[in-house]
Design an enzyme around this catalytic site. Sequence first.
Site, PDB file in Angstrom:
ATOM      1  N   HIS A 139       0.796  -1.232   0.000  1.00 49.76           N
ATOM      2  CA  HIS A 139       0.000   0.000   0.000  1.00 49.76           C
ATOM      3  C   HIS A 139       0.830   1.285   0.000  1.00 49.76           C
ATOM      4  O   HIS A 139       0.273   2.363  -0.240  1.00 49.76           O
ATOM      5  CB  HIS A 139      -0.929   0.036   1.214  1.00 49.76           C
ATOM      6  CG  HIS A 139      -2.007  -0.996   1.204  1.00 49.76           C
ATOM      7  ND1 HIS A 139      -2.880  -1.166   0.150  1.00 49.76           N
ATOM      8  CD2 HIS A 139      -2.359  -1.928   2.134  1.00 49.76           C
ATOM      9  CE1 HIS A 139      -3.725  -2.147   0.427  1.00 49.76           C
ATOM     10  NE2 HIS A 139      -3.424  -2.636   1.621  1.00 49.76           N
ATOM     11  N   ASP A 175      -4.069 -10.596  -1.715  1.00 49.57           N
ATOM     12  CA  ASP A 175      -4.508  -9.968  -0.470  1.00 49.57           C
ATOM     13  C   ASP A 175      -5.971  -9.545  -0.625  1.00 49.57           C
ATOM     14  O   ASP A 175      -6.409  -9.178  -1.711  1.00 49.57           O
ATOM     15  CB  ASP A 175      -3.627  -8.748  -0.199  1.00 49.57           C
ATOM     16  CG  ASP A 175      -3.708  -8.241   1.219  1.00 49.57           C
ATOM     17  OD1 ASP A 175      -4.761  -7.672   1.572  1.00 49.57           O
ATOM     18  OD2 ASP A 175      -2.729  -8.366   1.969  1.00 49.57           O
ATOM     19  N   HIS A 177      -7.204  -6.894   0.347  1.00 48.69           N
ATOM     20  CA  HIS A 177      -7.198  -5.463   0.044  1.00 48.69           C
ATOM     21  C   HIS A 177      -6.476  -5.225  -1.282  1.00 48.69           C
ATOM     22  O   HIS A 177      -5.419  -5.814  -1.531  1.00 48.69           O
ATOM     23  CB  HIS A 177      -6.499  -4.676   1.161  1.00 48.69           C
ATOM     24  CG  HIS A 177      -7.112  -4.881   2.520  1.00 48.69           C
ATOM     25  ND1 HIS A 177      -6.681  -5.868   3.387  1.00 48.69           N
ATOM     26  CD2 HIS A 177      -8.125  -4.241   3.144  1.00 48.69           C
ATOM     27  CE1 HIS A 177      -7.406  -5.815   4.497  1.00 48.69           C
ATOM     28  NE2 HIS A 177      -8.289  -4.843   4.374  1.00 48.69           N
ATOM     29  N   ASP A 264      -5.884 -12.591   4.232  1.00 49.42           N
ATOM     30  CA  ASP A 264      -6.966 -11.957   4.974  1.00 49.42           C
ATOM     31  C   ASP A 264      -8.333 -12.063   4.293  1.00 49.42           C
ATOM     32  O   ASP A 264      -9.270 -11.374   4.671  1.00 49.42           O
ATOM     33  CB  ASP A 264      -6.643 -10.490   5.264  1.00 49.42           C
ATOM     34  CG  ASP A 264      -5.900  -9.791   4.140  1.00 49.42           C
ATOM     35  OD1 ASP A 264      -5.766 -10.379   3.055  1.00 49.42           O
ATOM     36  OD2 ASP A 264      -5.438  -8.655   4.342  1.00 49.42           O
TER      37      ASP A 264
END
Length: 394
Positions: A139, A175, A177, A264
């Site tokens: 990120h 991921d 995200h 996740d």
Amino acid sequence: MTDSHKPIFILHEDALRYHFYADHPFDQRRIEMTQDLLFQIGALHPTEQVQAACASLEALQLNHREDYIEAVKELSQTIPDPDYLVRTAQYGLDHEDTPYFEGMHEAASTIVGGSIAACEAVMEGNTLHALHIAGGLHHAFPGKAAGFCVYNDASIAIASIRKKYGARVLYIDTDVHHGDGVQWSFYTDPEVMTYSIHETGKYLFPGTGFVQERGEGEGFGTSVNVPLEPYTEDDSWLSSFRDTIGQAAAIFKPDIIVSQHGCDAHALDPLSHMHCSMRIYQEMPAIIHQLAHTHCNGKWVALGGGGYDIWRVVPRAWSLLWLEMIEHPLVAQLRDDPLMPLPAAWLHKWQHKSPTPLPATWLDDTSDWTPMPRRELIEKQNSHIVTLAQEYIR
């Protein structure tokens, strides 16, 4: 597998010092638990771990602005310079998600160094596969920290591959995200394809990764996003992944795959809304492994990433990734007996530290899981997204 092709496990103890504050969800005990699980089953020995050097300033500058790196350095001091304390918001280091901490630059640089070393080992022919589970901080932006990420080791490692070897890189981000920092780093680069399968940004940080984000200029078509509906389950997740990543790899024809393995999307993760089991973390690495051998002579670098149920999910998921990389016999055994028990010694060691009962088996027994009430609608929407994602892959 010959010694020259034996996968490399990279980890430096300083990476464990990448720690924001007590009770922060990014908890590096997950790495220690993964290591110990692999030690217990004889899939890894402490002496086999490779410690990579800290990344140089020149390497960090492949993705980050000089003023940002300087700010990270200053805010890493025991007593930071007051001039930088008033500028923490400018650099994304004031938020409770990614606050500055003592030793931050050194720990984050060590993580970058590990991901660069993994790529170097594969590109130099020292191994076909390399794993760096401390990496995957996807990120961070050139001038700003975000989403628990200070330096973007994935972007830097990919940039180093491009600069030194001129290789075409397929980046696969699993991921939950969206891999936003890596996508924007290469959004106009036709030699890097960024692929991300994640929970839709309509409901989850960072709010990006929509199917219409396809790249720009010469890079149009080399950004692939598969945003899935909340409460997606195993079958739909795996079907969406297989259909899109298979097409992407076949058309792009990479020289190397760099994959990010945040774990996740599991139903137990506290920071997302997906409803997958450990099954996707068994099958997804196998799919990537096959793609690497089919399209780029086996060249595969895997990084860690998110994962915030550190007790019940991350150690199993990352161990399964390593077991797939080394073609451990347990991989085949789990296909026949998915509820094989975890090592009793490992459970005994960690149970008293865990606030919740640890799982007893490698994979989840989903027979008593409540099916999602909107399953058909979720699967239909995901299928539609897959069709859209496939339209412009090139």
